[in-house]
Every structure is written in C-alpha cells, then in structure tokens.
Design a protein around this motif. Structure first.
Motif, PDB file in Angstrom:
ATOM      1  N   ILE A  98       0.982  -1.172  -0.075  1.00  0.00           N
ATOM      2  CA  ILE A  98      -0.132   0.168  -0.097  1.00  0.00           C
ATOM      3  C   ILE A  98       0.794   1.131  -0.064  1.00  0.00           C
ATOM      4  CG2 ILE A  98      -1.540   1.313   1.481  1.00  0.00           C
ATOM      5  CD1 ILE A  98      -2.686  -1.367   2.214  1.00  0.00           C
ATOM      6  N   SER A 101       1.971   2.145  -3.382  1.00  0.00           N
ATOM      7  CA  SER A 101       1.183   2.474  -4.066  1.00  0.00           C
ATOM      8  C   SER A 101       0.642   4.189  -3.904  1.00  0.00           C
ATOM      9  CB  SER A 101      -0.248   1.859  -4.334  1.00  0.00           C
ATOM     10  OG  SER A 101      -0.856   2.175  -3.028  1.00  0.00           O
ATOM     11  N   GLN A 102       1.514   4.518  -2.914  1.00  0.00           N
ATOM     12  CA  GLN A 102       1.316   6.048  -2.307  1.00  0.00           C
ATOM     13  C   GLN A 102       2.294   6.618  -2.720  1.00  0.00           C
ATOM     14  OE1 GLN A 102       0.704   5.012   1.935  1.00  0.00           O
ATOM     15  NE2 GLN A 102      -1.427   5.517   1.918  1.00  0.00           N
ATOM     16  N   ILE A 114      -6.520   6.107   0.674  1.00  0.00           N
ATOM     17  CA  ILE A 114      -6.047   4.916   0.004  1.00  0.00           C
ATOM     18  C   ILE A 114      -5.774   3.711   0.606  1.00  0.00           C
ATOM     19  CG2 ILE A 114      -3.893   4.123  -1.144  1.00  0.00           C
ATOM     20  CD1 ILE A 114      -3.652   7.064  -2.275  1.00  0.00           C
ATOM     21  N   ARG A 117      -9.389   2.047   1.745  1.00  0.00           N
ATOM     22  CA  ARG A 117     -10.097   1.470   0.446  1.00  0.00           C
ATOM     23  C   ARG A 117      -9.335   0.191  -0.084  1.00  0.00           C
ATOM     24  NH1 ARG A 117     -10.930   5.661  -4.139  1.00  0.00           N
ATOM     25  NH2 ARG A 117     -11.765   3.747  -5.038  1.00  0.00           N
ATOM     26  N   ARG A 118      -7.829   0.227   0.033  1.00  0.00           N
ATOM     27  CA  ARG A 118      -7.193  -0.897  -0.177  1.00  0.00           C
ATOM     28  C   ARG A 118      -7.455  -2.460   0.739  1.00  0.00           C
ATOM     29  NH1 ARG A 118      -5.779  -1.562  -5.215  1.00  0.00           N
ATOM     30  NH2 ARG A 118      -4.601   0.028  -6.234  1.00  0.00           N
ATOM     31  N   TYR A 119      -7.677  -2.305   1.884  1.00  0.00           N
ATOM     32  CA  TYR A 119      -7.933  -3.077   2.768  1.00  0.00           C
ATOM     33  C   TYR A 119      -9.444  -3.676   2.410  1.00  0.00           C
ATOM     34  CZ  TYR A 119      -3.971  -3.190   5.906  1.00  0.00           C
ATOM     35  OH  TYR A 119      -2.824  -3.264   6.301  1.00  0.00           O
ATOM     36  N   TRP A 121     -10.646  -3.330  -0.483  1.00  0.00           N
ATOM     37  CA  TRP A 121     -10.692  -3.961  -1.820  1.00  0.00           C
ATOM     38  C   TRP A 121     -10.110  -5.243  -1.914  1.00  0.00           C
ATOM     39  CZ3 TRP A 121      -5.558  -5.413  -3.307  1.00  0.00           C
ATOM     40  CH2 TRP A 121      -5.552  -5.879  -4.471  1.00  0.00           C
ATOM     41  N   LEU A 223      -8.064   5.030  -7.336  1.00  0.00           N
ATOM     42  CA  LEU A 223      -6.780   4.390  -6.557  1.00  0.00           C
ATOM     43  C   LEU A 223      -5.542   4.378  -7.556  1.00  0.00           C
ATOM     44  CD1 LEU A 223      -8.575   1.346  -4.459  1.00  0.00           C
ATOM     45  CD2 LEU A 223      -7.474   3.460  -3.612  1.00  0.00           C
ATOM     46  N   PHE A 226      -0.615  -0.556  -7.858  1.00  0.00           N
ATOM     47  CA  PHE A 226       0.746  -0.736  -7.490  1.00  0.00           C
ATOM     48  C   PHE A 226       1.902  -0.780  -8.360  1.00  0.00           C
ATOM     49  CE2 PHE A 226      -2.942  -3.052  -4.737  1.00  0.00           C
ATOM     50  CZ  PHE A 226      -2.269  -2.646  -3.472  1.00  0.00           C
TER      51      PHE A 226
END
Length: 252
Positions: A98, A101-102, A114, A117-119, A121, A223, A226
């Motif tokens: 994560i 991706s930031q 982010i 939402r990733r968790y 996701w 989003l 990655f």
C-alpha cells in the motif's frame, strides 16, 4: 485429521497477484533454518485460509509444508506463535505494498483514504483471505500494532496539514481500525455494494474532522496502481511518508 482438505493454492480463493507475489516469493539469502520457518509460515497461511484459525492444527500445517509435526514444533511452540508469524508477514506485505502505491501522494487525507480502500478492496477480491486476516488479527494483537505505524503516520500528516482535527490519536486510531475491520467483514460476507470502500473512506475522513464535501471528494479519487515488485530504489524514492517506528511508544 484434515478431513480431506488439500492445502494448496486451489483450496482457497486466489490472493490478488500484486500481494501474492510478495507473500509467496522466495527470499534469497536466508539460512536453512530461516527458509524452513518461512515455508512453515506460508503453509500456515494456506491452512488458516482453508480451515480458519480456530480449527487449524499443527499437524495440518506440517502436512501443508510437507514436513513433520516435529519440525513445526522445532520452530514454533504453539499455534499462537505460528499465528503471530503469519500476522507479521501479512501485515508487513500489505502495508509495504500500500505504501508503494502511495508514491508521490503528499496529502495525509488521501493517503488515509487509499489505505482504507485497499483493505476493503482485499475483502472484495479475496473474501477468504480477508476473513483469515481478521481471525488472525483477533488472535494476535501484534498484527494491528504492525499496521498501526503506517496508519498513524498518515493520521499525523493529516493533522499537521490541518485536514484532520481529532481529540486524541488513540481515539482516532480506534475509530479507523474498528471501522475498517467491520467494513472488511461486511464486504467479505457479500453484504455490501461495490461503492462500499469509497463510502467507508468518506465516513472515516469526515469523522477525522474533514468537511463532508471534501471528505467525499478525496475518497472518490481513483486508487493509484501498485508499482511492480521489482521496482528499484529510484522508483520508490517519491514515497512521502515512511512508517513511524516510534509510533508504538508514542501512543499510550
């Protein structure tokens, strides 16, 4: 007894590739004992995913790793110790990816959205993995402690940028962790619409002190992807906030 369960990749829903390549990838340079330990942890992930943490046994972990039960006990005295190692590997993998991706994201509020939402996701993409993570985190508090460093860094950045206004870090962290875990359960059970991640992120940002319209605007942003796992140091150089390793001592 494993009741006929085959602990291979086909016995669980597939972990998204951007995470699987990190969890399952061999780690060169490990000593023999370290390699064996990693193989046992990876086997435990398969068993916990297929059986659930509560029903899994040390014998099943040995079977999944193609090792003896004695070998498992040479590395882990109890199933709780195995779960702790699983929790740390999963938490480290998710948080690192994560954070990757930031890259270049300078706003604490967007970084928070982010992460939230990733968790969620993950729960959408692989419900069994999400439920397994929730089971393990309940049994092993160390998993939440590992994740906390990353979340706290984004929270503090948002406060510094005056996007967040919270009465205490501890209260804010409980709000974030509790909300995200429940959202993951809801999604993993198939009881939520596809927009749930964005809506949950909006609610959390609003609860952290943002105006409603701004919270929704930030949470609705696409989003970021990655980056490849093999990205070199230069590709990761734009990461704005590293996890605060002193955060564990800072929150009391």
């Amino acid at each position: 007894m494993n009741d006929g369960v085959i602990f291979d990749a086909g016995s669980i829903s597939l972990l998204p590739g951007v995470l699987a390549e990190s969890v399952w990838a061999p780690q060169p340079g490990l000593l023999k004992r370290e390699r064996t330990r990693l193989q046992l942890v990876q086997a435990a992930i398969r068993v916990f995913s297929a059986r659930g943490y509560a029903d899994a046994t040390m014998q099943e972990i040995a079977t999944a790793a193609s090792m003896t039960t004695g070998t498992v006990y040479n590395h882990f005295k109890t199933k709780e110790e195995v779960a702790s190692a699983v929790a740390l590997l999963l938490a480290h993998t998710l948080c690192r990816r994560i954070t990757d991706s930031q890259q270049g994201v300078a706003e604490g509020a967007q970084r928070m959205a982010i992460g939230i939402r990733r968790y969620i996701w993950l729960a959408e993409q692989s419900p069994e993995w999400a439920r397994m993570m929730l089971d393990v985190s309940a049994a092993v508090p160390e998993m939440l402690l590992e994740i906390r460093d990353y979340v706290l860094a984004d929270l503090r950045l948002g406060v510094k940028q005056k996007a967040f206004r919270v009465p205490s870090e501890m209260a804010a962290m409980d709000l974030i962790n509790g909300t995200v875990q429940q959202a993951m359960r809801t999604v993993a059970l198939g009881d939520a619409p596809g927009s749930h991640g964005r809506e949950v992120a909006s609610c959390v940002l609003r609860s952290l002190g943002m105006e409603w319209a701004e919270a929704r605007r930030v949470a609705q942003r696409a989003l970021p992807p990655f980056p490849p796992m093999n990205a070199g140091p230069a590709a990761r150089a734009n990461t704005v906030v590293a996890p605060a390793k002193k955060a564990k001592r800072a929150v009391t």
